[in-house]
Design an enzyme around this catalytic site. Structure first.
Site, PDB file in Angstrom:
ATOM      1  N   ASP A   1       0.787  -1.237   0.000  1.00 51.38           N
ATOM      2  CA  ASP A   1       0.000   0.000   0.000  1.00 51.38           C
ATOM      3  C   ASP A   1       0.815   1.281   0.000  1.00 51.38           C
ATOM      4  OD1 ASP A   1       0.644   0.539   2.753  1.00 51.38           O
ATOM      5  OD2 ASP A   1      -1.319   1.491   2.942  1.00 51.38           O
ATOM      6  N   GLU A   2       2.119   1.173  -0.186  1.00 46.31           N
ATOM      7  CA  GLU A   2       2.864   2.429  -0.217  1.00 46.31           C
ATOM      8  C   GLU A   2       4.025   2.403  -1.212  1.00 46.31           C
ATOM      9  OE1 GLU A   2       5.355   2.732   3.688  1.00 46.31           O
ATOM     10  OE2 GLU A   2       3.521   1.603   4.078  1.00 46.31           O
TER      11      GLU A   2
HETATM   12  N1  LIG Z   1       0.096  -4.880  11.759  1.00 44.17           N
HETATM   13  C1  LIG Z   1      -0.386  -4.741  10.495  1.00 44.17           C
HETATM   14  C2  LIG Z   1      -0.348  -3.479   9.858  1.00 44.17           C
HETATM   15  C3  LIG Z   1      -0.875  -3.362   8.585  1.00 44.17           C
HETATM   16  N2  LIG Z   1      -1.391  -4.445   7.951  1.00 44.17           N
HETATM   17  C4  LIG Z   1      -1.949  -4.330   6.597  1.00 44.17           C
HETATM   18  C5  LIG Z   1      -3.356  -3.796   6.615  1.00 44.17           C
HETATM   19  C6  LIG Z   1      -3.243  -2.379   6.131  1.00 44.17           C
HETATM   20  O1  LIG Z   1      -4.393  -1.966   5.432  1.00 44.17           O
HETATM   21  C7  LIG Z   1      -2.025  -2.435   5.239  1.00 44.17           C
HETATM   22  C8  LIG Z   1      -1.308  -1.115   5.134  1.00 44.17           C
HETATM   23  O2  LIG Z   1      -0.783  -0.729   6.385  1.00 44.17           O
HETATM   24  P1  LIG Z   1      -0.804   0.770   6.880  1.00 44.17           P
HETATM   25  O3  LIG Z   1       0.102   0.859   8.046  1.00 44.17           O
HETATM   26  O4  LIG Z   1      -0.517   1.679   5.749  1.00 44.17           O
HETATM   27  O5  LIG Z   1      -2.274   1.030   7.441  1.00 44.17           O
HETATM   28  P2  LIG Z   1      -3.592   1.369   6.642  1.00 44.17           P
HETATM   29  O6  LIG Z   1      -3.339   1.589   5.196  1.00 44.17           O
HETATM   30  O7  LIG Z   1      -4.617   0.329   6.928  1.00 44.17           O
HETATM   31  O8  LIG Z   1      -4.095   2.709   7.335  1.00 44.17           O
HETATM   32  P3  LIG Z   1      -3.486   4.186   7.166  1.00 44.17           P
HETATM   33  O9  LIG Z   1      -4.582   5.015   6.615  1.00 44.17           O
HETATM   34  O10 LIG Z   1      -3.095   4.612   8.541  1.00 44.17           O
HETATM   35  O11 LIG Z   1      -2.314   4.097   6.245  1.00 44.17           O
HETATM   36  O12 LIG Z   1      -1.176  -3.432   5.814  1.00 44.17           O
HETATM   37  C9  LIG Z   1      -1.408  -5.674   8.598  1.00 44.17           C
HETATM   38  O13 LIG Z   1      -1.895  -6.635   8.031  1.00 44.17           O
HETATM   39  N3  LIG Z   1      -0.912  -5.796   9.861  1.00 44.17           N
HETATM   40 MG   LIG Z   2      -1.830   2.873   4.499  1.00 44.09          MG
HETATM   41 MG   LIG Z   3       1.473   1.751   4.611  1.00 44.91          MG
END
Ligand SMILES: Nc1ccn([C@H]2C[C@H](O)[C@@H](COP(=O)(O)OP(=O)(O)OP(=O)(O)O)O2)c(=O)n1
Ligand SMILES: [Mg+2]
Ligand SMILES: [Mg+2]
Length: 596
Positions: free
Chosen positions: A256-257
């Site tokens: 996602d990044e």
């Molecule tokens: N301990 C974790 C952290 C993240 N992820 C997965 C789910 C997230 O959707 C994805 C991306 O992580 P991010 O840290 O970027 O978090 P999000 O995209 O969900 O939220 P944000 O809006 O804070 O970026 O990785 C996971 O499986 N376990």
């Molecule tokens: Mg994210």
């Molecule tokens: Mg991320």
DNA sequence: GCGGATCAC
DNA sequence: TATGGTGATCCGC
């Protein structure tokens, strides 16, 4: 998470204040009853019975009953700052998490780890005192000043880096499939564990890596979506296809990044960084329906920190001057620096170092150099100066994966049942390794007891392998079957053809043993042969078997040509050279260093 | 080379 | 009742 290989990241946010650019649209956040009310506290925390269990404030305690204040010191990972958590009542979350955890083995293990960290911190403080009392810091101050000057000389303000990070990525993917989910608090995962949560759920304190049953206490209406990695991979490549238009050499760091060096893109378009960030966010949203946030700065480390400051659906531009960067680190909590996690934050805090800039202050840079290893102190000083990688990613470094593993959690097992689990895991690992054309010789078994304590046992084999049989045979010898385990895993590393082994390749090939041959199992007729990739005797004809390998590969992904025999397969470039390199630095581990 | 610890998603 | 999976790095011994 998924296959995507290493990457760093962390969310967390700095004081959201200073930001010049807010998120775009009014967006979510608007309605949906923000947070939970006080009265819900008791309900969330009362186990079974209907005891009042009044909120903390109620001073009218009954006779000898003592309030359990343990929650105040229980710093679970769920209470630190995180995008979407500004309005959350952190003490309330902390308390609910504590009340629902405190009698579990997991909790006790967390406590054990915390105490261990405490001992480490005290040892460090002891060494600091020793240095002070012997007036030995002066020498370190001097070498620190020199180091800082050298680092400062490497400052590169010539690039514009974007860090693009999708908002609540997994959750947003599900909302795309079922828009009715967008209005309600939702988490991806299940009662056992949550991968992430949408921003409505985050208002209640629900977040990544939180067990679902605790999330339900925080947010009784929480809806769960089982995870669907195929979906996330599809959406991730859609996003990457767009990003590649702005920097064909962008770096993907996880699903996602991504990091984009848009220096030349900005030049060509004659645009401001603000405008381009806006443009990319609009583009991504238009074509994928997903929102993302963008951090803009002169290097990757700073860009990554910035992408979190105006999440969700926002951007933050850090101006490209030394003054702006130093002003930024002056108010930047060390915890926001990628690579500085819970433990390191505690250590630094014990030393009175709370903001990144503290790490390079005249009064403490010497301390950092004195107390931390060379790598660690270098990384810390760089963080304090706001230095990070800004050039093209190392062609060489991080070129590929270094290990591959499969692990599973289950109802506590030992003996025969555990043996069966181990066999399943080795079979899955064989699958994964054959898919990728990998063979390796370092094998590690990971065991987690019912007390959550993790132990590993590893050894180096005299041959490369990816066969389930061979791996199982050796993993079995490394495993303890006589006590209950809740998890077991197998990891293979030290791949055939890896750098470490490069120069030695010819020598190795002379000295390395051959894996013990299979007892040439009957097999049908005469057709069988020994497949080098499988490292075992197969029944089919050579042609048939190679066809099978081919089909197997094609089924899952497209591979680049040249994949003869055991050669390592290459991903067929998603957009260009999306190398999943962890662009950051080598932070982590700051252990006490031997004096002198 | 091994085992533990830390960190990130 | 109940706390994940994958990959990486660093350090001390
Ligand atoms: N301990 C974790 C952290 C993240 N992820 C997965 C789910 C997230 O959707 C994805 C991306 O992580 P991010 O840290 O970027 O978090 P999000 O995209 O969900 O939220 P944000 O809006 O804070 O970026 O990785 C996971 O499986 N376990
Ligand atoms: Mg994210
Ligand atoms: Mg991320």
């Amino acid at each position: 998470m998924a296959s995507e290989a290493g990457g760093r990241a962390s969310r967390e946010e700095v004081a959201r204040a200073m930001s010049p650019h807010g998120g775009g649209e009014p967006d979510m956040a608007a309605e949906a009853g923000g947070g939970a009310s006080r009265e819900e506290v008791a309900r969330a925390m009362s186990h079974g019975g209907g005891e009042p269990d009044m909120a903390a404030e109620s001073s009218g305690r009954v006779d000898g009953e003592k309030e359990d204040e343990g929650w105040r010191s229980y710093e679970s990972v769920f209470t630190n700052q995180k995008a979407g958590m500004d309005d959350v009542d952190r003490d309330w979350v902390k308390k609910v998490v504590y009340e629902n955890s405190k009698n579990s083995p997991h909790f006790r293990n967390e406590q054990r780890k915390a105490e261990q960290a405490t001992r480490r911190i005290q040892e460090m403080l002891r060494r600091k005192e020793a240095l002070l009392s012997q007036n030995q810091l002066a020498g370190y101050d001097q070498s620190a000043a020199k180091l800082v000057a050298e680092l400062e000389a490497t400052r590169d303000l010539s690039h514009w880096w974007f860090h693009v990070d999708m908002d609540a990525f997994y959750a947003s993917c599900h909302e795309l499939m079922d828009p009715t989910l967008a209005g309600v608090p939702m988490a991806v995962g299940g009662v056992g564990m949550i991968s992430t949560a949408n921003y409505q759920a985050r208002k209640y304190g629900v977040r990544s890596a939180m067990p679902g049953f605790i999330a339900l206490k925080l947010c009784p209406d929480l809806k769960f979506c089982p995870s669907d990695f195929a979906l996330y991979k599809t959406k991730a490549s859609e996003v990457r296809a767009i990003l590649a238009q702005y920097d064909p050499n962008f770096l993907a760091a996880g699903l996602d990044e991504s990091y984009l060096d848009v220096t030349s893109c900005l030049e060509a378009r004659g645009e401001s960084p603000d405008a381009l960030a806006r443009c990319i966010r609009d583009h991504v949203r238009r074509e994928t329906g997903l929102t993302c946030s963008i951090g803009v700065a002169c290097n990757r480390m700073l860009a990554k920190i910035c992408s979190d400051l105006n999440k969700p659906n926002g951007e933050f531009v850090l101006q490209r001057s030394r003054e702006a960067v130093l002003a930024f680190t002056s108010s930047l909590p060390v915890r926001k620096v990628p690579g500085i996690g819970k433990v390191t934050e505690r250590i630094l805090s014990g030393l009175g170092l709370n903001l990144a800039r503290d790490l390079v202050s005249r009064s403490s840079a010497g301390l950092v150099v004195a107390l931390f290893s060379e790598k660690a102190s270098g990384a810390l000083l760089r963080a304090g100066l706001g230095l990070g990688r800004s050039g093209a990613p190392d062609e060489d470094a991080g070129a590929g994966r270094k290990g591959i593993s499969v692990e599973r959690t289950f109802r506590p097992l030992r003996g025969k049942g555990l043996e069966a689990k181990l066999a399943e895991i080795c079979a899955k690992l064989e699958d994964a390794m054959m898919d990728k054309g990998l063979r390796a010789r370092h094998i590690t078994v990971k065991m987690k007891g019912t007390d959550f304590v993790v132990r590993t046992k590893s050894k180096t084999l005299p041959f490369y392998t990816n066969s389930a049989e061979a791996m199982l045979q050796h993993a079995t010898k490394l495993t303890s079957f006589d006590s209950d385990l809740r998890l077991i895993g197998v990891r293979m590393a030290g791949f055939e053809g890896d750098a470490v082994e490069q120069g030695q390749a010819t020598l190795d090939s002379l000295f390395l043993d051959r894996e013990p041959e299979e007892p040439a199992v009957s097999s049908v007729g005469g057709g069988g042969y020994f497949c080098e990739t499988c490292k075992k005797h197969v029944a089919e004809t050579k042609a048939e078997h190679e066809d099978w390998h081919l089909a197997r590969s094609l089924q899952r992904e497209v591979w680049s040509a040249g994949g003869l025999g055991a050669s390592r397969k290459q991903a067929a470039l998603p957009s260009k050279k999306a190398k999943c390199v962890g662009g950051m630095d080598l932070f982590v581990t700051k252990r006490p260093r031997k004096m002198e």
